[in-house]
Design a protein around this motif. Structure first.
Motif, PDB file in Angstrom:
ATOM      1  N   THR A   1       0.812  -1.156   0.194  1.00 10.00           N
ATOM      2  CA  THR A   1       0.205  -0.041  -0.049  1.00 10.00           C
ATOM      3  C   THR A   1       0.836   1.067  -0.134  1.00 10.00           C
ATOM      4  OG1 THR A   1      -1.844  -1.117   1.053  1.00 10.00           O
ATOM      5  CG2 THR A   1      -1.558   1.271   1.563  1.00 10.00           C
TER       6      THR A   1
ATOM      7  N   TYR B   1       1.077   5.477   0.258  1.00  2.00           N
ATOM      8  CA  TYR B   1       0.261   6.649   0.509  1.00  2.00           C
ATOM      9  C   TYR B   1       0.452   7.807  -0.604  1.00  2.00           C
ATOM     10  CZ  TYR B   1      -0.936   5.283   4.975  1.00  2.00           C
ATOM     11  OH  TYR B   1      -1.068   4.651   6.128  1.00  2.00           O
ATOM     12  N   MET B   2      -0.613   8.368  -1.224  1.00  3.80           N
ATOM     13  CA  MET B   2      -0.495   9.339  -2.467  1.00  3.80           C
ATOM     14  C   MET B   2      -1.346  10.494  -2.139  1.00  3.80           C
ATOM     15  SD  MET B   2      -1.152   6.949  -5.729  1.00  3.80           S
ATOM     16  CE  MET B   2       0.355   5.938  -6.420  1.00  3.80           C
TER      17      MET B   2
ATOM     18  N   SER C   1      -3.848  12.065  -7.354  1.00  2.00           N
ATOM     19  CA  SER C   1      -3.099  10.746  -7.714  1.00  2.00           C
ATOM     20  C   SER C   1      -3.908   9.414  -7.448  1.00  2.00           C
ATOM     21  CB  SER C   1      -1.727  10.446  -7.164  1.00  2.00           C
ATOM     22  OG  SER C   1      -0.663  11.458  -7.846  1.00  2.00           O
ATOM     23  N   ARG C   2      -4.511   9.519  -6.051  1.00  2.00           N
ATOM     24  CA  ARG C   2      -5.402   8.625  -5.856  1.00  2.00           C
ATOM     25  C   ARG C   2      -6.405   8.607  -6.567  1.00  2.00           C
ATOM     26  NH1 ARG C   2      -5.761  10.313  -0.307  1.00  2.00           N
ATOM     27  NH2 ARG C   2      -8.030  10.242  -0.535  1.00  2.00           N
TER      28      ARG C   2
ATOM     29  N   TYR D   1      -5.702   6.982 -10.134  1.00  2.00           N
ATOM     30  CA  TYR D   1      -5.485   5.640  -9.979  1.00  2.00           C
ATOM     31  C   TYR D   1      -6.428   4.668  -9.279  1.00  2.00           C
ATOM     32  CZ  TYR D   1      -1.878   2.120  -9.108  1.00  2.00           C
ATOM     33  OH  TYR D   1      -1.049   0.892  -9.038  1.00  2.00           O
TER      34      TYR D   1
ATOM     35  N   ASN E   1      -7.926   4.768  -6.364  1.00  2.00           N
ATOM     36  CA  ASN E   1      -7.488   4.063  -4.975  1.00  2.00           C
ATOM     37  C   ASN E   1      -6.797   2.831  -5.124  1.00  2.00           C
ATOM     38  OD1 ASN E   1      -8.317   6.360  -3.410  1.00  2.00           O
ATOM     39  ND2 ASN E   1     -10.407   5.698  -3.482  1.00  2.00           N
TER      40      ASN E   1
ATOM     41  N   ASN F   1      -3.657   2.510  -5.021  1.00  2.00           N
ATOM     42  CA  ASN F   1      -2.580   2.632  -4.194  1.00  2.00           C
ATOM     43  C   ASN F   1      -2.842   1.770  -3.032  1.00  2.00           C
ATOM     44  OD1 ASN F   1      -4.450   4.874  -3.575  1.00  2.00           O
ATOM     45  ND2 ASN F   1      -3.249   5.254  -2.009  1.00  2.00           N
ATOM     46  N   TYR F   2      -4.297   1.511  -2.410  1.00  2.00           N
ATOM     47  CA  TYR F   2      -4.580   0.419  -1.342  1.00  2.00           C
ATOM     48  C   TYR F   2      -4.424  -0.674  -1.883  1.00  2.00           C
ATOM     49  CZ  TYR F   2      -5.646   4.918   0.907  1.00  2.00           C
ATOM     50  OH  TYR F   2      -5.696   6.420   1.381  1.00  2.00           O
TER      51      TYR F   2
ATOM     52  N   PRO G   1     -10.237   3.400   1.079  1.00  2.00           N
ATOM     53  CA  PRO G   1      -9.565   4.348   2.053  1.00  2.00           C
ATOM     54  C   PRO G   1     -10.190   4.053   3.484  1.00  2.00           C
ATOM     55  CG  PRO G   1     -10.041   5.704   0.209  1.00  2.00           C
ATOM     56  CD  PRO G   1     -10.693   4.547  -0.186  1.00  2.00           C
TER      57      PRO G   1
END
Length: 108
Positions: free
Chosen positions: A10, A12-13, A17-18, A21, A23, A25-26, A42
């Motif tokens: 994971t 953090y962005m 960006s989240r 992308y 989300n 990134n999670y 999130p």
């Protein structure tokens, strides 16, 4: 049994960006619970972050780690990153077979 907390990360962005992308990134959360919609990732992260490895603080930090690992693997092909879970982490899944006869299933 495959535990996605040990082979995904994971990151953090920032909010833009989240959003771009979706989300993702999670990524640990997404792999562990693929039916959770992207907009709820999130909140899922907040619920389960105490059971996961420390997230990468930024996309740049994650790329730096990945490239340094690739260089180490180029020199030593047997090298592998070993992630560890916090000591308080709960198991990813439980064995339903052991609880099948009791009439109740206990989640760890």
């Amino acid at each position: 049994m495959l535990d996605h907390r040990l082979n995904s990360r994971t990151i953090y962005m920032n909010p833009i960006s989240r959003f771009l992308y979706w989300n993702m990134n999670y990524h640990i959360e997404h792999h562990m619970f693929p039916m959770v919609p992207y907009h709820a990732l999130p909140a899922l992260h907040r619920e389960m972050k105490s059971d996961c490895p420390e997230p990468s603080p930024s996309f740049a930090a994650a790329l730096k780690e990945v490239f340094s690992l690739l260089l180490k693997q180029k020199r030593d092909p047997s090298f592998a990153l070993v992630r560890s879970l916090p000591p308080t982490a709960r198991p990813y899944k439980f064995d339903a077979q052991t609880n099948a006869g009791s009439g109740a299933i206990e989640a760890s």
